[in-house]
Scaffold this motif. Structure first.
Motif, PDB file in Angstrom:
ATOM      1  N   LYS A  19       0.876  -1.170   0.000  1.00 11.50           N
ATOM      2  CA  LYS A  19       0.000   0.000   0.000  1.00 11.50           C
ATOM      3  C   LYS A  19       0.918   1.227   0.000  1.00 11.50           C
ATOM      4  N   VAL A  20       0.812   2.047  -1.042  1.00  8.87           N
ATOM      5  CA  VAL A  20       1.689   3.210  -1.183  1.00  8.87           C
ATOM      6  C   VAL A  20       0.844   4.474  -1.272  1.00  8.87           C
ATOM      7  N   LEU A  21       1.189   5.460  -0.454  1.00  6.42           N
ATOM      8  CA  LEU A  21       0.510   6.755  -0.455  1.00  6.42           C
ATOM      9  C   LEU A  21       1.388   7.764  -1.176  1.00  6.42           C
ATOM     10  N   VAL A  22       0.799   8.490  -2.134  1.00  2.59           N
ATOM     11  CA  VAL A  22       1.506   9.516  -2.897  1.00  2.59           C
ATOM     12  C   VAL A  22       0.933  10.874  -2.512  1.00  2.59           C
ATOM     13  N   ARG A  53      -4.018  16.193   4.610  1.00  2.00           N
ATOM     14  CA  ARG A  53      -4.859  15.121   4.067  1.00  2.00           C
ATOM     15  C   ARG A  53      -4.117  13.788   4.110  1.00  2.00           C
ATOM     16  N   ALA A  54      -2.794  13.849   3.932  1.00  2.00           N
ATOM     17  CA  ALA A  54      -2.001  12.625   3.999  1.00  2.00           C
ATOM     18  C   ALA A  54      -2.090  12.004   5.388  1.00  2.00           C
ATOM     19  N   ARG A  55      -2.035  12.838   6.426  1.00  2.00           N
ATOM     20  CA  ARG A  55      -2.145  12.315   7.791  1.00  2.00           C
ATOM     21  C   ARG A  55      -3.487  11.624   8.013  1.00  2.00           C
ATOM     22  N   ASP A  56      -4.551  12.184   7.453  1.00  2.00           N
ATOM     23  CA  ASP A  56      -5.867  11.543   7.560  1.00  2.00           C
ATOM     24  C   ASP A  56      -5.850  10.168   6.883  1.00  2.00           C
ATOM     25  N   MET A  57      -5.202  10.111   5.686  1.00  2.00           N
ATOM     26  CA  MET A  57      -5.097   8.847   4.965  1.00  2.00           C
ATOM     27  C   MET A  57      -4.270   7.835   5.759  1.00  2.00           C
ATOM     28  N   ILE A  58      -3.187   8.318   6.372  1.00  2.00           N
ATOM     29  CA  ILE A  58      -2.325   7.433   7.164  1.00  2.00           C
ATOM     30  C   ILE A  58      -3.118   6.826   8.320  1.00  2.00           C
ATOM     31  N   THR A  59      -3.938   7.641   8.972  1.00  2.00           N
ATOM     32  CA  THR A  59      -4.749   7.155  10.096  1.00  2.00           C
ATOM     33  C   THR A  59      -5.721   6.065   9.652  1.00  2.00           C
ATOM     34  N   ARG A  60      -6.360   6.308   8.513  1.00  2.00           N
ATOM     35  CA  ARG A  60      -7.402   5.386   8.059  1.00  2.00           C
ATOM     36  C   ARG A  60      -6.852   4.172   7.326  1.00  2.00           C
ATOM     37  N   ALA A  88       6.605   8.240  17.252  1.00  2.00           N
ATOM     38  CA  ALA A  88       7.362   7.178  17.907  1.00  2.00           C
ATOM     39  C   ALA A  88       7.598   7.504  19.379  1.00  2.00           C
ATOM     40  N   VAL A  89       7.552   8.802  19.717  1.00  2.00           N
ATOM     41  CA  VAL A  89       7.770   9.247  21.091  1.00  2.00           C
ATOM     42  C   VAL A  89       6.456   9.596  21.777  1.00  2.00           C
ATOM     43  N   THR A  90       5.588  10.283  21.052  1.00  2.00           N
ATOM     44  CA  THR A  90       4.335  10.769  21.654  1.00  2.00           C
ATOM     45  C   THR A  90       3.256   9.702  21.721  1.00  2.00           C
ATOM     46  N   GLY A  91       3.411   8.630  20.920  1.00  2.00           N
ATOM     47  CA  GLY A  91       2.382   7.590  20.911  1.00  2.00           C
ATOM     48  C   GLY A  91       1.100   8.037  20.247  1.00  2.00           C
ATOM     49  N   ASP A  92       1.205   8.920  19.246  1.00  2.00           N
ATOM     50  CA  ASP A  92       0.044   9.442  18.525  1.00  2.00           C
ATOM     51  C   ASP A  92      -0.680   8.295  17.817  1.00  2.00           C
ATOM     52  N   ARG A  93      -1.894   8.007  18.238  1.00  2.00           N
ATOM     53  CA  ARG A  93      -2.638   6.900  17.645  1.00  2.00           C
ATOM     54  C   ARG A  93      -3.062   7.164  16.212  1.00  2.00           C
ATOM     55  N   ARG A  94      -2.977   8.413  15.789  1.00  2.00           N
ATOM     56  CA  ARG A  94      -3.329   8.732  14.398  1.00  2.00           C
ATOM     57  C   ARG A  94      -2.245   8.283  13.422  1.00  2.00           C
ATOM     58  N   ILE A  95      -1.081   7.914  13.944  1.00  2.00           N
ATOM     59  CA  ILE A  95       0.027   7.438  13.107  1.00  2.00           C
ATOM     60  C   ILE A  95       0.306   5.987  13.500  1.00  2.00           C
ATOM     61  N   PRO A  96      -0.294   5.024  12.799  1.00  2.00           N
ATOM     62  CA  PRO A  96      -0.143   3.617  13.177  1.00  2.00           C
ATOM     63  C   PRO A  96       1.296   3.128  13.135  1.00  2.00           C
ATOM     64  N   ASN A  97       2.096   3.655  12.180  1.00  2.00           N
ATOM     65  CA  ASN A  97       3.469   3.184  12.026  1.00  2.00           C
ATOM     66  C   ASN A  97       4.428   4.366  11.874  1.00  2.00           C
ATOM     67  N   PRO A  98       5.023   4.842  12.969  1.00  2.00           N
ATOM     68  CA  PRO A  98       5.962   5.973  12.886  1.00  2.00           C
ATOM     69  C   PRO A  98       7.211   5.655  12.076  1.00  2.00           C
ATOM     70  N   GLN A  99       7.455   4.364  11.823  1.00  2.00           N
ATOM     71  CA  GLN A  99       8.640   3.954  11.083  1.00  2.00           C
ATOM     72  C   GLN A  99       8.380   3.805   9.581  1.00  2.00           C
ATOM     73  N   ALA A 100       7.167   4.125   9.117  1.00  2.00           N
ATOM     74  CA  ALA A 100       6.839   3.976   7.699  1.00  2.00           C
ATOM     75  C   ALA A 100       7.857   4.720   6.839  1.00  2.00           C
ATOM     76  N   PRO A 101       8.452   4.071   5.850  1.00  2.00           N
ATOM     77  CA  PRO A 101       9.435   4.745   4.993  1.00  2.00           C
ATOM     78  C   PRO A 101       8.822   5.929   4.256  1.00  2.00           C
ATOM     79  N   VAL A 102       9.527   7.065   4.296  1.00  2.00           N
ATOM     80  CA  VAL A 102       9.100   8.271   3.575  1.00  2.00           C
ATOM     81  C   VAL A 102      10.145   8.583   2.510  1.00  2.00           C
TER      82      VAL A 102
END
Length: 305
Positions: A19-22, A53-60, A88-102
C-alpha cells in the motif's frame, strides 16, 4: 550520489501486497506517480494533495510506503515526515506506524537540502524529473535494505549512517567519468536495466491509454538515458533506436500529435534489440531499419499536414 540507473529486481509478488501513499499538490504529478506504481505492479496506491490530508489517509489506511513532494501548501513533505516520526515518542494513535518509509520527491538536490531531509527522518530521495525505475528503485531500497530505526533525544528516524541516495538518472558529467564501457557483463547488466525501465514505461502508457505531456516528458528522459547508457557499452543499435524515438517526438511537436501505437512500435523494437546477441548484426539492422521506416513515414505525414 548514484550515477547510473539503478537496477530494479523486485518481483511482482513483492509489489502486489504493498500500500503506497503519494502526496503531492500538483495533481498531474500525483497521478503520474500513481499510474507508474500501479502499472509496475504495486497492489494499492492512493493520493493526497497535502500533508494534512495525507495524515488523515495514514490514520485510516496505514500505508507501507509514502512518497511525498517537498513543497506543498498547508503541510509540506518535510513537516509531514517530522510529524510521522514524532509519533514514535508521543504515541500518537493517528500514526499507526511511525517507522513507515518516507521518500521525498523533489527538485532540491543541494547538500543543505539533503541534510534537512536527513534530520527530519526521510528515508530516500527521488529527484525530479524522475523515471519509472527511479521510483521503483527507492521502493527496492527501503524494502530490501531497510535501516535500523533510531529514537534518541535529538533524532527520530532511519539510521543516518548511510547517506541518503539521490536518484539521478542523467548523463555522467565529471571529467573523470569513463567515456565507454566494453565489459560483456556490464553490457548485459545495462541491457537488463534498460529492459526493466522499458517495461515500466510500456505499462504506464498502456494503463493511461494515451500519450499526455507528462508521459511524453518521462518517455523522452528515459530514451535520453537509454541512449547514453547504450553508447557507454558500445550498444550502438539500442542507442540508435532510442534516438529515433526522440527524433519522432521532436518532429511531432507535442504530445497531442504523438501516437501511443507508434511509441509501442519503438518499445517493441528496442525490446527485440535487447535480446539480440551483439554478433547478430544483420538481424539487429533489420529491426532498426523497419523502425526507421515507420519513423520517417510518420514524420513525413506530419510535415505534410
Amino acid at each position: 550520489m548514484s550515477r547510473s540507473l539503478p537496477r530494479v529486481s523486485l518481483r511482482p509478488e513483492d509489489l502486489a501486497p504493498l500500500k503506497v501513499l503519494v502526496v503531492d499538490d500538483n495533481m498531474n504529478v500525483m497521478r503520474l506517480i500513481c499510474d507508474v506504481l500501479r502499472a509496475s505492479g504495486v497492489g494499492q496506491v492512493e493520493g493526497a494533495a497535502d500533508g494534512v490530508r495525507a495524515r488523515d489517509m495514514i490514520t485510516r489506511w496505514d500505508p507501507h510506503i509514502i512518497f511525498s513532494d517537498w513543497n506543498m501548501p498547508v503541510m509540506g513533505g518535510i513537516e509531514l515526515t517530522r510529524s510521522i516520526r514524532r509519533a514514535a515518542v508521543t504515541g500518537d494513535r493517528r500514526i499507526p506506524n511511525p517507522q513507515a518509509p518516507v521518500i521525498i520527491v523533489t527538485g532540491h538536490r543541494s547538500e543543505a537540502d539533503v541534510e534537512v531531509a536527513r534530520s527530519a527522518g526521510v528515508n530516500e530521495f527521488v529527484i525530479k524529473p524522475f523515471t519509472p525505475a527511479a521510483l521503483l528503485s527507492r521502493i527496492q531500497l527501503v524494502l530490501l535494505k531497510p535501516r535500523p530505526f533510531v529514537v534518541s533525544a535529538d533524532y527520530i528516524g532511519p539510521d543516518r549512517r548511510r547517506k541518503l541516495e539521490l536518484s539521478y538518472n542523467g548523463p555522467l558529467r565529471r571529467s573523470s567519468d569513463p567515456t565507454e564501457v566494453v565489459d560483456v557483463a556490464e553490457r548485459a547488466a545495462t541491457r537488463d536495466t534498460i529492459g526493466v525501465e522499458l517495461e515500466a514505461l510500456r505499462a504506464l502508457i498502456a494503463a493511461r491509454r494515451r500519450v499526455d505531456a507528462e508521459t511524453l516528458k518521462m518517455t523522452y528522459r528515459v530514451m535520453q538515458h537509454t541512449s547514453f547508457r547504450a553508447r557507454q557499452v558500445r550498444d550502438s543499435v539500442v542507442a540508435r533506436a532510442s534516438a529515433l524515438l526522440m527524433e519522432y517526438a521532436d518532429a511531432m511537436g507535442g504530445h497531442e500529435h504523438c501516437e501511443a501505437e507508434v511509441m509501442e512500435v519503438h518499445f517493441a523494437a528496442i525490446a527485440k534489440l535487447l535480446v539480440i546477441e551483439p554478433g547478430q548484426v544483420d538481424e539487429a539492422e533489420e529491426v532498426l531499419g523497419q523502425l526507421q521506416m515507420v519513423v520517417r513515414q510518420k514524420i513525413a505525414r506530419r510535415r505534410a499536414a
